[in-house]
Design an enzyme around this catalytic site. Structure first.
Site, PDB file in Angstrom:
ATOM      1  NE  ARG A 194       3.022  10.037   3.841  1.00  0.00           N
ATOM      2  CZ  ARG A 194       3.772   8.941   3.789  1.00  0.00           C
ATOM      3  NH1 ARG A 194       4.899   8.882   4.441  1.00  0.00           N
ATOM      4  NH2 ARG A 194       3.367   7.907   3.098  1.00  0.00           N
ATOM      5  NE  ARG A 214       1.455   3.043   0.829  1.00  0.00           N
ATOM      6  CZ  ARG A 214       1.241   4.277   1.306  1.00  0.00           C
ATOM      7  NH1 ARG A 214       0.105   4.898   1.064  1.00  0.00           N
ATOM      8  NH2 ARG A 214       2.177   4.869   2.018  1.00  0.00           N
ATOM      9  NE  ARG A 254       3.981   8.789  -0.604  1.00  0.00           N
ATOM     10  CZ  ARG A 254       4.699   7.882   0.054  1.00  0.00           C
ATOM     11  NH1 ARG A 254       5.735   8.261   0.776  1.00  0.00           N
ATOM     12  NH2 ARG A 254       4.374   6.617  -0.008  1.00  0.00           N
TER      13      ARG A 254
HETATM   14  P1  ADP Z   1       5.575   3.776   2.529  1.00  0.00           P
HETATM   15  O1  ADP Z   1       6.561   3.053   3.384  1.00  0.00           O
HETATM   16  O2  ADP Z   1       4.871   4.868   3.247  1.00  0.00           O
HETATM   17  O3  ADP Z   1       4.642   2.868   1.807  1.00  0.00           O
HETATM   18  P2  ADP Z   1       7.595   4.262   0.474  1.00  0.00           P
HETATM   19  O4  ADP Z   1       7.979   5.571  -0.107  1.00  0.00           O
HETATM   20  O5  ADP Z   1       8.617   3.482   1.223  1.00  0.00           O
HETATM   21  O6  ADP Z   1       6.359   4.610   1.417  1.00  0.00           O
HETATM   22  O7  ADP Z   1       6.993   3.294  -0.662  1.00  0.00           O
HETATM   23  C1  ADP Z   1       5.986   3.761  -1.538  1.00  0.00           C
HETATM   24  C2  ADP Z   1       5.744   2.739  -2.648  1.00  0.00           C
HETATM   25  O8  ADP Z   1       6.954   2.524  -3.399  1.00  0.00           O
HETATM   26  C3  ADP Z   1       5.327   1.353  -2.185  1.00  0.00           C
HETATM   27  O9  ADP Z   1       3.942   1.257  -1.945  1.00  0.00           O
HETATM   28  C4  ADP Z   1       5.779   0.506  -3.398  1.00  0.00           C
HETATM   29  O10 ADP Z   1       4.895   0.645  -4.476  1.00  0.00           O
HETATM   30  C5  ADP Z   1       7.067   1.170  -3.819  1.00  0.00           C
HETATM   31  N1  ADP Z   1       8.269   0.571  -3.167  1.00  0.00           N
HETATM   32  C6  ADP Z   1       9.112   1.181  -2.281  1.00  0.00           C
HETATM   33  N2  ADP Z   1      10.106   0.355  -1.910  1.00  0.00           N
HETATM   34  C7  ADP Z   1       9.898  -0.815  -2.560  1.00  0.00           C
HETATM   35  C8  ADP Z   1      10.564  -2.070  -2.603  1.00  0.00           C
HETATM   36  N3  ADP Z   1      11.663  -2.310  -1.863  1.00  0.00           N
HETATM   37  N4  ADP Z   1      10.057  -3.055  -3.392  1.00  0.00           N
HETATM   38  C9  ADP Z   1       8.963  -2.853  -4.128  1.00  0.00           C
HETATM   39  N5  ADP Z   1       8.271  -1.699  -4.133  1.00  0.00           N
HETATM   40  C10 ADP Z   1       8.726  -0.678  -3.372  1.00  0.00           C
END
Ligand code: ADP
Length: 178
Positions: A123, A136, A125
């Site tokens: 992907r 992560r 990103r």
């Molecule tokens: P992925 O599930 O692939 O990690 P997301 O777009 O859901 O992608 O999340 C990307 C980033 O956004 C996370 O690594 C975190 O930094 C932040 N993030 C997303 N949702 C939350 C949440 N509910 N609480 C804290 N940080 C969040």
């Protein structure tokens, strides 16, 4: 919707929202948009996202609550990526009670780590570098188990096999939603 990084929350969120005519709200997207906007909160968000760390709860709640309330007022929502931890789930339940929102189901897309890693590496990103992905996955492993148990205990967990073609996953979720 709960899933590891690259677990298909975005894809399934879009598909389900289209099927049910409701909104798809992605916490990651809402946070990325704020980071892009370059506000003081956004600059803070960008740092956490770049490192693959969770953004602090106060920022997440401030940014997400108005979006979710607006979506709820328009017929409902699929929330992807939030809550991500038990403390977030507990706080979200409080906010939900105050705003008169009901959580009908928590969908967990179960995908093996090796598959997540492979998907994320293709992907690419900004936060999809090998080092950040590893972090992560670690963060997800630490927080997801308790979160999944929390929703299972409340009787609203819908766990599906997330390692299937997207259409089959959507069909599985739809068949199991209340
Ligand atoms: P992925 O599930 O692939 O990690 P997301 O777009 O859901 O992608 O999340 C990307 C980033 O956004 C996370 O690594 C975190 O930094 C932040 N993030 C997303 N949702 C939350 C949440 N509910 N609480 C804290 N940080 C969040």
């Amino acid at each position: 919707m709960v899933a590891g990084p690259g677990g298909g929350k975005g894809t399934q969120g879009e598909r389900l929202a289209a099927e049910y005519g409701i909104q798809h709200v992605s916490s990651g997207e809402v946070l990325r948009a704020e980071a892009q906007a370059g506000t003081p909160a956004g600059r803070e968000v960008a740092g956490y996202q770049r490192r693959g760390d969770l953004v602090p709860d106060d920022i997440v709640f401030d940014l997400l609550t108005p979006v979710v309330s607006a979506a709820a007022a328009h017929g409902g929502y699929i929330l992807d990526g939030f809550p991500r931890t038990v403390p977030q789930a507990v706080a979200a339940a409080d906010v939900g009670r105050r705003l008169d929102l009901t959580l009908d189901a928590a969908v967990y897309l179960n995908v093996p780590d090796a598959v997540l890693l492979e998907r994320l590496l293709t992907r690419a990103r900004a936060d999809d570098t090998a080092e950040v992905i590893k972090h992560r996955l670690h963060v997800f492993a630490e927080t997801s188990g308790p979160l999944i148990d929390y929703y299972r205990d409340r009787g609203i967990l819908v766990e599906v096999d997330g390692y299937q073609p997207p259409e089959s996953i959507t069909a599985d979720i739809k068949a199991r939603l209340p």
